[in-house]
Design a protein around this motif. Structure first.
Motif, PDB file in Angstrom:
ATOM      1  N   MET A  56      17.514 -51.976 -19.195  1.00 46.31           N
ATOM      2  CA  MET A  56      16.619 -52.667 -20.120  1.00 46.31           C
ATOM      3  C   MET A  56      16.817 -54.172 -19.940  1.00 46.31           C
ATOM      4  SD  MET A  56      14.882 -50.468 -21.829  1.00 46.31           S
ATOM      5  CE  MET A  56      14.858 -48.818 -22.536  1.00 46.31           C
ATOM      6  N   LEU A  57      15.752 -54.865 -19.589  1.00 49.03           N
ATOM      7  CA  LEU A  57      15.823 -56.287 -19.301  1.00 49.03           C
ATOM      8  C   LEU A  57      15.275 -57.116 -20.455  1.00 49.03           C
ATOM      9  CD1 LEU A  57      14.489 -56.180 -15.629  1.00 49.03           C
ATOM     10  CD2 LEU A  57      16.873 -56.271 -16.370  1.00 49.03           C
ATOM     11  N   GLY A  58      15.875 -58.276 -20.675  1.00 52.31           N
ATOM     12  CA  GLY A  58      15.370 -59.221 -21.661  1.00 52.31           C
ATOM     13  C   GLY A  58      14.353 -60.167 -21.045  1.00 52.31           C
ATOM     14  N   ILE A  59      13.735 -60.971 -21.875  1.00 48.47           N
ATOM     15  CA  ILE A  59      12.700 -61.900 -21.403  1.00 48.47           C
ATOM     16  C   ILE A  59      13.256 -62.838 -20.334  1.00 48.47           C
ATOM     17  CG2 ILE A  59      11.213 -63.825 -22.103  1.00 48.47           C
ATOM     18  CD1 ILE A  59      11.035 -62.413 -24.883  1.00 48.47           C
ATOM     19  N   GLN A  60      14.462 -63.402 -20.572  1.00 48.25           N
ATOM     20  CA  GLN A  60      15.028 -64.348 -19.609  1.00 48.25           C
ATOM     21  C   GLN A  60      15.322 -63.682 -18.268  1.00 48.25           C
ATOM     22  OE1 GLN A  60      15.148 -67.529 -19.851  1.00 48.25           O
ATOM     23  NE2 GLN A  60      14.681 -67.749 -22.026  1.00 48.25           N
ATOM     24  N   SER A  86      12.766 -56.717 -27.680  1.00 51.72           N
ATOM     25  CA  SER A  86      13.761 -57.226 -28.627  1.00 51.72           C
ATOM     26  C   SER A  86      14.636 -58.245 -27.907  1.00 51.72           C
ATOM     27  CB  SER A  86      14.613 -56.068 -29.174  1.00 51.72           C
ATOM     28  OG  SER A  86      15.221 -55.358 -28.125  1.00 51.72           O
ATOM     29  N   GLY A  87      15.503 -58.906 -28.658  1.00 50.59           N
ATOM     30  CA  GLY A  87      16.313 -59.965 -28.083  1.00 50.59           C
ATOM     31  C   GLY A  87      17.355 -59.449 -27.109  1.00 50.59           C
ATOM     32  N   GLY A  88      18.016 -60.391 -26.434  1.00 49.65           N
ATOM     33  CA  GLY A  88      19.126 -60.037 -25.563  1.00 49.65           C
ATOM     34  C   GLY A  88      18.772 -60.038 -24.090  1.00 49.65           C
ATOM     35  N   LEU A  89      19.746 -59.633 -23.282  1.00 47.31           N
ATOM     36  CA  LEU A  89      19.626 -59.614 -21.829  1.00 47.31           C
ATOM     37  C   LEU A  89      19.849 -58.204 -21.305  1.00 47.31           C
ATOM     38  CD1 LEU A  89      21.635 -62.905 -21.130  1.00 47.31           C
ATOM     39  CD2 LEU A  89      19.167 -62.585 -20.855  1.00 47.31           C
ATOM     40  N   ALA A  90      19.996 -58.081 -19.989  1.00 46.91           N
ATOM     41  CA  ALA A  90      20.059 -56.781 -19.319  1.00 46.91           C
ATOM     42  C   ALA A  90      21.206 -55.904 -19.835  1.00 46.91           C
ATOM     43  CB  ALA A  90      20.213 -56.994 -17.820  1.00 46.91           C
ATOM     44  N   VAL A  91      20.879 -54.643 -20.116  1.00 47.05           N
ATOM     45  CA  VAL A  91      21.886 -53.631 -20.454  1.00 47.05           C
ATOM     46  C   VAL A  91      21.590 -52.356 -19.664  1.00 47.05           C
ATOM     47  CG1 VAL A  91      22.287 -54.543 -22.774  1.00 47.05           C
ATOM     48  CG2 VAL A  91      20.632 -52.716 -22.455  1.00 47.05           C
ATOM     49  N   VAL A  92      22.644 -51.604 -19.402  1.00 41.66           N
ATOM     50  CA  VAL A  92      22.536 -50.369 -18.623  1.00 41.66           C
ATOM     51  C   VAL A  92      22.477 -49.173 -19.562  1.00 41.66           C
ATOM     52  CG1 VAL A  92      23.603 -48.924 -16.848  1.00 41.66           C
ATOM     53  CG2 VAL A  92      23.901 -51.412 -16.781  1.00 41.66           C
ATOM     54  N   LEU A  93      21.494 -48.317 -19.353  1.00 41.08           N
ATOM     55  CA  LEU A  93      21.401 -47.062 -20.100  1.00 41.08           C
ATOM     56  C   LEU A  93      21.482 -45.898 -19.114  1.00 41.08           C
ATOM     57  CD1 LEU A  93      18.532 -47.856 -22.645  1.00 41.08           C
ATOM     58  CD2 LEU A  93      20.977 -48.354 -22.822  1.00 41.08           C
ATOM     59  N   THR A 202      19.747 -72.804 -12.675  1.00 42.49           N
ATOM     60  CA  THR A 202      18.644 -72.513 -13.596  1.00 42.49           C
ATOM     61  C   THR A 202      18.926 -73.185 -14.935  1.00 42.49           C
ATOM     62  OG1 THR A 202      19.740 -70.457 -14.270  1.00 42.49           O
ATOM     63  CG2 THR A 202      18.057 -70.282 -12.558  1.00 42.49           C
ATOM     64  N   ARG A 203      17.870 -73.440 -15.687  1.00 47.46           N
ATOM     65  CA  ARG A 203      18.038 -74.050 -17.011  1.00 47.46           C
ATOM     66  C   ARG A 203      18.729 -73.092 -17.974  1.00 47.46           C
ATOM     67  NH1 ARG A 203      12.048 -76.118 -18.196  1.00 47.46           N
ATOM     68  NH2 ARG A 203      12.878 -76.348 -20.313  1.00 47.46           N
ATOM     69  N   PHE A 204      18.466 -71.814 -17.817  1.00 48.01           N
ATOM     70  CA  PHE A 204      19.096 -70.804 -18.667  1.00 48.01           C
ATOM     71  C   PHE A 204      20.414 -70.363 -18.029  1.00 48.01           C
ATOM     72  CE2 PHE A 204      19.866 -66.427 -20.045  1.00 48.01           C
ATOM     73  CZ  PHE A 204      19.754 -66.555 -21.418  1.00 48.01           C
ATOM     74  N   ASN A 205      21.467 -70.248 -18.834  1.00 47.53           N
ATOM     75  CA  ASN A 205      22.765 -69.805 -18.331  1.00 47.53           C
ATOM     76  C   ASN A 205      22.872 -68.281 -18.386  1.00 47.53           C
ATOM     77  OD1 ASN A 205      23.850 -72.374 -17.770  1.00 47.53           O
ATOM     78  ND2 ASN A 205      24.341 -72.666 -19.926  1.00 47.53           N
ATOM     79  N   TYR A 206      22.766 -67.663 -17.233  1.00 52.69           N
ATOM     80  CA  TYR A 206      22.908 -66.208 -17.160  1.00 52.69           C
ATOM     81  C   TYR A 206      24.396 -65.834 -17.195  1.00 52.69           C
ATOM     82  CZ  TYR A 206      17.972 -66.126 -16.038  1.00 52.69           C
ATOM     83  OH  TYR A 206      16.610 -66.281 -16.103  1.00 52.69           O
ATOM     84  N   PRO A 207      24.738 -64.642 -17.681  1.00 51.89           N
ATOM     85  CA  PRO A 207      26.152 -64.275 -17.816  1.00 51.89           C
ATOM     86  C   PRO A 207      26.882 -64.233 -16.465  1.00 51.89           C
ATOM     87  CG  PRO A 207      24.733 -62.700 -18.975  1.00 51.89           C
ATOM     88  CD  PRO A 207      23.836 -63.577 -18.177  1.00 51.89           C
ATOM     89  N   ASP A 208      28.093 -64.749 -16.470  1.00 54.22           N
ATOM     90  CA  ASP A 208      29.004 -64.617 -15.329  1.00 54.22           C
ATOM     91  C   ASP A 208      29.882 -63.410 -15.640  1.00 54.22           C
ATOM     92  OD1 ASP A 208      30.714 -64.905 -13.213  1.00 54.22           O
ATOM     93  OD2 ASP A 208      31.841 -66.572 -14.098  1.00 54.22           O
ATOM     94  N   ILE A 209      29.525 -62.260 -15.075  1.00 51.51           N
ATOM     95  CA  ILE A 209      30.077 -60.988 -15.553  1.00 51.51           C
ATOM     96  C   ILE A 209      31.392 -60.624 -14.871  1.00 51.51           C
ATOM     97  CG2 ILE A 209      29.639 -58.484 -15.638  1.00 51.51           C
ATOM     98  CD1 ILE A 209      26.636 -59.242 -15.956  1.00 51.51           C
ATOM     99  N   ASP A 210      32.362 -60.247 -15.693  1.00 47.50           N
ATOM    100  CA  ASP A 210      33.616 -59.674 -15.235  1.00 47.50           C
ATOM    101  C   ASP A 210      33.598 -58.198 -15.630  1.00 47.50           C
ATOM    102  OD1 ASP A 210      36.156 -58.745 -14.786  1.00 47.50           O
ATOM    103  OD2 ASP A 210      37.164 -60.190 -16.097  1.00 47.50           O
ATOM    104  N   PRO A 211      33.469 -57.290 -14.652  1.00 51.00           N
ATOM    105  CA  PRO A 211      33.344 -55.862 -14.985  1.00 51.00           C
ATOM    106  C   PRO A 211      34.485 -55.316 -15.836  1.00 51.00           C
ATOM    107  CG  PRO A 211      32.753 -56.229 -12.697  1.00 51.00           C
ATOM    108  CD  PRO A 211      33.323 -57.526 -13.202  1.00 51.00           C
TER     109      PRO A 211
END
Length: 276
Positions: A56-60, A86-93, A202-211
């Motif tokens: 599920m992807l967010g607008i950004q 709805s709000g938020g960013l990418a989540v895995v289902l 990018t102007r928007f700060n995307y998450p720097d993910i640590d698994p």
């Protein structure tokens, strides 16, 4: 009175519908129930849902500079994708992730942004208490879809909460990573952003993910947990908060759903163009 204590809860259990249950349908359903609950035509509602191999992807997320490369990485990993409303960013289902929507009304009094979030966190506390699982609430940096209402234990996040408001109704939505690998899910999203950004500023700060800051309830607790178990605990907890009635859409709601589903289809066509 707590938001959770309602005279009646209408329950829609869609946790075992399988692979033909489309992610776009989920968000159209929540919008439908928001309008119905917000208008006073329906009691408060709870919806349990599971989607197979879907991000599920967010607008950004749909504004990544190399979006098509990012989407291609999801496809290659065997995942479909949906741009949610709805709000938020990418989540895995996947089949180890239980989603829950609680839908409240603002008909009698407006709800602050925090009230529904706090109600959901409090509800999950009740759900997990019989399993001996406790958690903290607060943003987990380097998780996917980080937010103030991340749920975690020992610094590892297992759930995130988002919110959607439509016509006097408020849907607060949570994904609970029940079983499976939290780090593997996070690695998928890390790859998604790596392919989507390719080092570009990018102007928007995307998450720097640590698994390693993501985990499932099963991984954290050492218990043999599965989605049906937690879904059953959700239903038992609802029964302690009010009368629970299994439900389906009314004729009017079915018509509303058709309209909201069309909007979700158009939203996704606009987000992904011919690639989706």
């Amino acid at each position: 009175m707590s938001l959770l204590d309602q005279p009646v809860w209408r329950v829609f259990d869609q946790s075992s519908l399988g692979s033909h249950f489309d992610g776009r349908q989920s968000f159209a359903l929540d919008d439908t129930l928001c309008e119905s609950v917000g208008s006073g035509a329906s009691a408060c509602a709870a919806r349990l849902w599971v989607h197979q191999q879907t991000v599920m992807l967010g607008i950004q997320d749909t504004r990544l500079p190399y979006l098509h490369d990012a989407l291609d990485a999801l496809k290659q990993a065997g995942f479909s994708y949906v741009a949610r409303n709805s709000g938020g960013l990418a989540v895995v289902l996947d089949d180890g992730v239980l989603n829950l929507s609680l839908i409240f009304s603002e008909r009698d009094k407006p709800l602050s942004i925090d009230e529904p979030f706090q109600a959901m966190a409090g509800f999950i506390e009740r759900v997990l208490n019989p399993f001996g699982i406790t958690f903290e609430t607060g943003e987990i940096a380097h998780s996917y879809c980080p937010g103030r209402y991340d749920l975690s234990a020992g610094g590892r996040k297992f759930a995130g909460i988002s919110q959607r408001r439509v016509r006097g109704g408020v849907a607060v939505q949570i994904y609970l990573c029940v079983s499976g690998s939290g780090p593997a899910r996070a690695e998928l999203i890390r790859t998604f952003y790596k392919k989507g950004l390719q080092g570009e500023a990018t102007r928007f700060n995307y998450p720097d993910i640590d698994p390693h800051v993501m985990a499932s309830l099963q991984e954290m607790s050492g218990l043999k947990l599965n989605v049906p178990q937690i879904a059953s605990a959700v239903l038992k907890t609802l029964q302690m908060s009010g009368k629970v009635i299994g439900s389906s859409l009314s004729d009017r709601e079915s018509r509303l759903f058709g309209n909201y589903y069309e909007r979700m289809i158009h939203r996704n066509e606009k987000a992904f163009g011919n690639f989706g």
